[in-house]
Structures are given as structure tokens and as C-alpha cells.
Design a protein around this motif. Sequence first.
Motif, short mmCIF file in Angstrom:
data_model
loop_
_atom_site.label_atom_id
_atom_site.label_comp_id
_atom_site.label_asym_id
_atom_site.label_seq_id
_atom_site.Cartn_x
_atom_site.Cartn_y
_atom_site.Cartn_z
N TRP A 45 -15.10 22.17 37.40
CA TRP A 45 -16.48 23.14 37.50
C TRP A 45 -17.57 22.49 36.86
N GLY A 48 -21.19 20.38 38.80
CA GLY A 48 -22.60 20.82 39.27
C GLY A 48 -23.91 20.43 38.27
N HIS A 111 -17.48 17.24 43.69
CA HIS A 111 -18.05 18.78 44.06
C HIS A 111 -17.42 19.52 45.09
N ARG A 114 -13.75 19.70 45.04
CA ARG A 114 -13.34 20.83 44.45
C ARG A 114 -13.25 22.21 45.47
N SER A 120 -13.83 27.49 47.38
CA SER A 120 -15.03 28.07 46.77
C SER A 120 -16.07 28.54 47.85
N GLY A 132 -25.40 23.99 49.97
CA GLY A 132 -24.70 22.88 49.48
C GLY A 132 -24.70 21.76 50.57
N HIS A 212 -29.47 27.33 45.42
CA HIS A 212 -27.86 27.14 45.40
C HIS A 212 -27.62 27.78 44.16
N LEU A 216 -25.27 31.18 43.53
CA LEU A 216 -24.26 30.89 42.60
C LEU A 216 -23.91 32.18 41.66
N PRO A 221 -19.19 32.16 39.48
CA PRO A 221 -18.56 31.28 40.05
C PRO A 221 -17.20 31.67 40.55
N SER A 222 -16.81 31.07 41.18
CA SER A 222 -15.05 31.34 41.78
C SER A 222 -14.19 30.87 40.42
C1 HEM Z 1 -27.90 18.41 44.79
C2 HEM Z 1 -26.97 18.65 44.92
C3 HEM Z 1 -26.12 19.88 44.50
C4 HEM Z 1 -26.41 20.37 43.34
C5 HEM Z 1 -27.52 20.03 42.07
C6 HEM Z 1 -25.28 21.53 42.94
C7 HEM Z 1 -25.52 22.26 41.83
C8 HEM Z 1 -24.37 23.26 41.62
C9 HEM Z 1 -24.14 23.90 40.47
C10 HEM Z 1 -24.86 23.61 39.10
C11 HEM Z 1 -22.93 24.84 40.47
C12 HEM Z 1 -22.16 25.61 39.33
C13 HEM Z 1 -21.39 25.00 38.48
C14 HEM Z 1 -20.33 24.14 39.38
O1 HEM Z 1 -19.55 25.05 39.83
O2 HEM Z 1 -19.94 23.14 39.27
C15 HEM Z 1 -22.89 24.59 41.88
C16 HEM Z 1 -21.66 25.20 42.55
C17 HEM Z 1 -21.12 25.13 43.70
N1 HEM Z 1 -21.69 24.21 44.62
FE1 HEM Z 1 -23.13 23.03 44.48
N2 HEM Z 1 -24.54 21.41 44.01
C18 HEM Z 1 -24.98 20.46 44.94
C19 HEM Z 1 -24.52 20.36 46.15
C20 HEM Z 1 -23.38 21.03 46.73
C21 HEM Z 1 -22.77 20.72 48.08
C22 HEM Z 1 -22.92 19.29 49.00
C23 HEM Z 1 -21.89 21.65 48.13
C24 HEM Z 1 -20.72 21.90 49.31
C25 HEM Z 1 -21.03 21.16 50.66
C26 HEM Z 1 -21.90 22.59 47.02
C27 HEM Z 1 -21.07 23.71 47.01
C28 HEM Z 1 -20.92 24.55 45.98
C29 HEM Z 1 -20.14 25.69 45.79
C30 HEM Z 1 -19.16 26.21 46.83
C31 HEM Z 1 -20.26 26.22 44.47
C32 HEM Z 1 -19.60 27.11 43.79
C33 HEM Z 1 -18.23 26.83 43.24
C34 HEM Z 1 -17.38 27.91 42.89
O3 HEM Z 1 -17.73 28.71 41.92
O4 HEM Z 1 -16.28 28.00 42.96
N3 HEM Z 1 -22.95 22.03 46.19
N4 HEM Z 1 -23.52 23.77 42.57
#
Ligand code: HEM
Length: 422
Positions: A45, A48, A111, A114, A120, A132, A212, A216, A221-222
Motif C-alpha cells: 500500500w 501510491g 500498484h 496490488r 482494490s 487510475g 484519484h 480514495l 483504502p481497502s
Molecule cells: C500517476 C499515477 C498514480 C498515482 C500518483 C496514484 C496514487 C495513489 C495513491 C497515493 C493511493 C493511496 C495509497 C495506496 O493505496 O498506494 C492510490 C490508491 C489506489 N490506486 Fe492509484 N495512483 C496512480 C495510478 C493508479 C493506477 C494506474 C491504478 C489502476 C489501474 C490505480 C488504482 C488505485 C486503487 C484501486 C487504489 C486504492 C487501493 C486500495 O485502497 O486498495 N492507481 N493511488
Amino acid sequence: MAGGPRRQYNNPIIRWIEYRLPIVSTMEATLGRDMPTPRNLNYWWSMGMILTVALAIQILTGIFLAMHYVPTAEGAFDSVERIMRDVNNGWMIRYMHANGASLFFAAVYIHIMRGLYYGSYKAPRELLWILGVLLLFIMMATAFIGYVLPWGQMSFWGATVITNLFSAIPLIGETLTTWIWGGFAVDNPTLNRFFSLHYLLPFVIAGITVLHIWALHVHGPSNPLGISPKGKHDTLPYHPYYTTKYLTVFGITLIIFAFFVFYEPLYLNHPDSFKPADPLSTPSHIVPEWYFLPFYAILRAIPDKLGGVIMFIASVAILFLVPFLDTSKVRSARFRPIYKQFYWIFIADVLLLGWCGSQPAGGIALLLARLGTVYYFAHFLLVMPLVGWFEKPRAIPEGISKPVIPKERAGFTAETSPEAAE
Ligand code: HEM
């Protein structure tokens, strides 16, 4: 007062701003300063946060590179050489930017993996996932056009191969390609517009990242168990618990990044990038950067040009549909014995495609790329819906802090467990 009661701040400057523009309280309300976070988040996690740092590195180093870069077909290659030799610390800024792109993609793939493992993307986080995938698309476009800017052989021929793909679109293909090029071949106008877009798109990424993260924070978060927190005992404040936990990941990532920047800056580069672009000499083997290899393998696996383009785009676009293709009621693969096996086969398939993409298109590599492509799409279109229907998931714990092991075997009840005593 519009917008409901506001928080009281001790800091006089924040109080002054808040009274006139309640920006701090609005950010706190949407981004959740005290957001309770599930207490069982693991290291996966943290990506992000790494992604956000990588985006900041790319924007900052990019701005400094742009101060010295010359976006013309005559000047681009030499200006990059000048950055490397004459600009103070220019070599470091450039190597950080080039290797930063790899860091960005490595983090985004972890990411996504995961997300696919822990489900997620499932309700209510579908839109978070879709945003995402949109980020991934724009990242790919940004990286592709950025690769063209140094105007070496790989830049020029990579741009020629990829932009030429548009010409396969029936009726409008030729016109569209000419429009993208700004002429009848990849040339000065192409380079110029690519530079303009390459400067713009990271800010679009930053804007969508805000959405995004906002999405969240609506449902939080999950977590690895995929069950919602049921009360205070299931959550922890993000700070200091996760800030310190993820600081270790941040440190390790910086060490690996520094290793590449300072010791192996060209490890991921191609020798043809050191030759200035020459429209009259095609390199024998045109390969994209490592992060495009699986998709490149899919593109070449299809014998028809238009078909290849469609599958190439579909291989990323299919991710948009993942929340709707997975029919399982259970979120985390931890409780999905069959999906878990398929998940690892899928990872192996993507790695195989990556290898195929790095090889000349022919022989065994082409055969494997074709099989790998079929499996890639089958994973989403068949495995995800069918396994969700037929699989019998394992027992799911009642809550995040409750042990899953039967009470008799564990030797203590949930109430007398060390966690309950905390
Ligand atoms: C510039 C690209 C991206 C940034 C800066 C970003 C940033 C973040 C951050 C800060 C979080 C919360 C911390 C974490 O769960 O790691 C997050 C969660 C999440 N991101 Fe991204 N993300 C990006 C790209 C993506 C992509 C490409 C996907 C999917 C195709 C995605 C899907 C998700 C999902 C589903 C969560 C929630 C996860 C959970 O709580 O289980 N993200 N993202």
C-alpha cells in the motif's frame, strides 16, 4: 456560514486565510487529515506514495531540462549533449529524469498488481480504479513522446513506427497521421508539438491524481483482507503509523534510484540513442523502453496492422472493465484459492510477453507472443468472470482485528487475544 462548521486553527496565518478562503478545511474534509486507516495495510500500500514522489521528481527535473532543451530537429540532439556536458549538474538532472520514468512505471505496475491481487477495484472503488487506468494511459503517452525529444535514432524511429500505426485506421488513417506529424513524416513540427505536450501532460496527471486520491478518501483504502473496518479497533491514524512504516519503503526506493542515477544511469538505455536521428538509416531492431515491452509484443503478435493497433490499445483499455468483469463477491485473493493461482499465471504471462517484446519479431518469440496475447485477454474476459462464479472462497474473518484461526486451535478467544487486550 456557507459550507457548514469550519475547524478552528491555532496558526494565525491559516486562520487569516481560512476566513477569506476556506481552502485548508476543504482539503482536510476531502483529503481527510485524520482519516482512520485499516490497521492491517502491508507494504504494497506504499506505492501510491512512491508514485506521487516520482511524479514530483519528473515535473521538477523536467522543468530544469526544459530551460536548456531546444525543441527543433536541428538543435534537439546537441542541446541534450550540452545539458550533459556544460549545464551545471545537467547530467544528474537528465539521468534523474530518464531513470525517474522507469521508477514511475515500476511503481505503477506494482500498484496495479496490488490492486488486481487484493481486488482494490471492487465496489465502491470502481471510479478510483478507472481514474487510475486513465492515469496509466496518460503516463504512457507522456513517456512515449518524451522518448522522442532527445532526437536520437531510437527516438526518431520509435516515433515513426508508433505514429505510423494510426495510418491503419480506415478512411481517416492517412489524414490523421499527417495531422499528428504536422507534415508528411516525423520532423521538426512533430518534435515541436511533442515537446509542448510532454510539458503539459504531467500537469494533467497531477490533476487526475488529485481526483484519484479524493476518490480514495471517500471510502478510505481497502486492505489485504478486503473487509471493511468495523470500528475503532480496526483502524489506526495514518500518521504516525503508516508515515513511519512507509518511510522505510521511501528510503529503499531512493537508494535503488540513486544506484541507477549515479552508477548505472544508462543501464536501461539503448546504444542507438547515442546516434543523432537519421531518416535515411533504419536501426536493425527497434525496441521501446522496458515498460512498453509486453504491449509491444501484443502489437506485433497480430499479423494485421489494424488488428495489432486495436489489440495494443485494448490491452490497456481492458483494465477499465476489470471492476465489471470480476464477478466474485470476495475482494481479496487471500480468500480466493483458484483466482490466486490464475493471478500468478497472469503475472508470468505478462513477464513472458515482456521478453517477447524485447526480441526480434519472428520464430519462437513470435509464437510465444501470440499464445501470451491470447492468455492475456482470456485472463480478463474468461478467467475473471468464470472463476468469480464457480470458485468457493475460503472463510472470511469477521473483522480486521479478529483472528481467522478457529478459537479452539488458537488457544485464545478473540476477546482474550493479545490484540483485544491492547
Ligand atoms: C500517476 C499515477 C498514480 C498515482 C500518483 C496514484 C496514487 C495513489 C495513491 C497515493 C493511493 C493511496 C495509497 C495506496 O493505496 O498506494 C492510490 C490508491 C489506489 N490506486 Fe492509484 N495512483 C496512480 C495510478 C493508479 C493506477 C494506474 C491504478 C489502476 C489501474 C490505480 C488504482 C488505485 C486503487 C484501486 C487504489 C486504492 C487501493 C486500495 O485502497 O486498495 N492507481 N493511488
